[in-house]
Design an enzyme around this catalytic site. Structure first.
Site, mmCIF file in Angstrom:
data_model
loop_
_atom_site.group_PDB
_atom_site.id
_atom_site.type_symbol
_atom_site.label_atom_id
_atom_site.label_comp_id
_atom_site.label_asym_id
_atom_site.label_seq_id
_atom_site.Cartn_x
_atom_site.Cartn_y
_atom_site.Cartn_z
ATOM 1 N N CYS A 1 34.111 40.788 37.500
ATOM 2 C CA CYS A 1 35.409 40.932 37.831
ATOM 3 C C CYS A 1 35.363 42.761 37.990
ATOM 4 O O CYS A 1 35.215 42.422 36.092
ATOM 5 C CB CYS A 1 36.570 40.704 38.265
ATOM 6 S SG CYS A 1 38.293 41.957 38.355
ATOM 7 N N CYS B 1 34.196 44.973 44.681
ATOM 8 C CA CYS B 1 34.631 44.433 43.948
ATOM 9 C C CYS B 1 33.522 42.878 44.307
ATOM 10 O O CYS B 1 33.329 43.050 45.247
ATOM 11 C CB CYS B 1 36.056 44.263 45.380
ATOM 12 S SG CYS B 1 36.426 42.975 45.146
#
Length: 271
Positions: free
Chosen positions: A190, A79
């Site tokens: 992302c 992440c």
């Protein structure tokens, strides 16, 4: 090599959602026989809307909880938003490799022919000081456009749950870049975004190069685990943890099995 030993190294992938699968698949290609755990903290999804303090505390709590049940040999923070803030704290508490995920700004700046590049990430990632420092260090000769989008992460999340991609909503998020004809490079900042890369390409046909971190992270994990002796363990089935009850759709279960996970377990975390 460690893959020839009887005990497999246990690698935990951690994300607020399912975006980390874009990193996991690259690691699994290099280390097909490792013991894989994946935790998506769906109770706190999306992290981009949370404060740095909350993200740090939450990530540490979840990783400690899993480590109690399955002795870990490495943790991949799959992440970008979390990686920009949690790595120092995790490295203080774990004596194992901690691998983060950061936007591929340096390779994008080097590859771009027009020196006009885009960083597509979450709202939390684009505003981090760490990311600003990367741009100042590696992309001084570039114009760097930024889009911070929670919506795109949600679209990718729903895609893996078996829903169709809302191309109109996706295009709306990318509207500021559609008319930038010399934008030739986009950083997928992302881990969710590689899951909808094909749909992003449809909206930005002028972009020649897309940069995602999976391959580099896989090599890093491989190198870091090459010299270790894996911890002993009693369970070796690949397992997925989630932190909040949700309806398990058949398509989602099939997708998880396709990724190599047989078991799903609710991880009870005191709020």
């Amino acid at each position: 090599m460690i893959m020839n030993t009887e005990i497999k190294p246990t690698i935990l992938f951690f994300d607020s959602g399912v975006g980390g699968f874009s990193v996991y698949k690259e690691v699994k290609q290099l280390l097909p026989n490792a013991h894989y755990l994946y935790c998506f903290d769906n109770a706190f999804f999306p992290y981009s809307e949370k404060s740095e303090e909350v993200i740090i505390e939450r990530t540490l709590t979840v990783c400690k909880k899993i480590n109690e049940q399955y002795p870990l040999d490495a943790i991949v923070i799959a992440c970008n938003t979390a990686s920009t803030v949690v790595l120092p704290t995790l490295r203080q508490h774990f004596a194992i490799p901690i691998i983060g995920t950061v936007p591929a700004i340096k390779p994008a700046a080097e590859k771009s022919q027009t020196k006009h590049i885009g960083l597509l990430a979450t709202k939390g990632t684009v505003k981090r000081t760490y990311v600003t420092s990367l741009i100042e260090r590696y992309a001084q000769d570039c114009i760097v456009e930024k889009i911070g989008s929670t919506k795109l992460a949600e679209i990718a999340e729903r895609k893996l749950h078996g829903e169709s991609v809302d191309l109109i909503a996706l295009r709306n998020e990318l509207t500021p870049w559609i008319q930038l004809s010399d934008l030739d490079s986009v950083i997928l900042g992302c881990t969710h975004f590689p899951l909808i890369k094909e749909e992003i390409q449809l909206c930005l046909p002028q972009v020649k190069f897309y940069f995602e971190p999976g391959t580099a992270i896989a090599k890093r994990v491989f190198d870091l685990l090459a010299g270790i002796t894996p911890k002993d363990k009693t369970e070796t089935d690949n397992c997925i943890f989630y932190t909040k009850h949700f309806e398990l759709e058949d398509k989602f279960i099939q997708a998880l099995r396709f990724w190599g996970f047989k078991n799903l377990k609710l991880l009870s975390i005191l709020e």
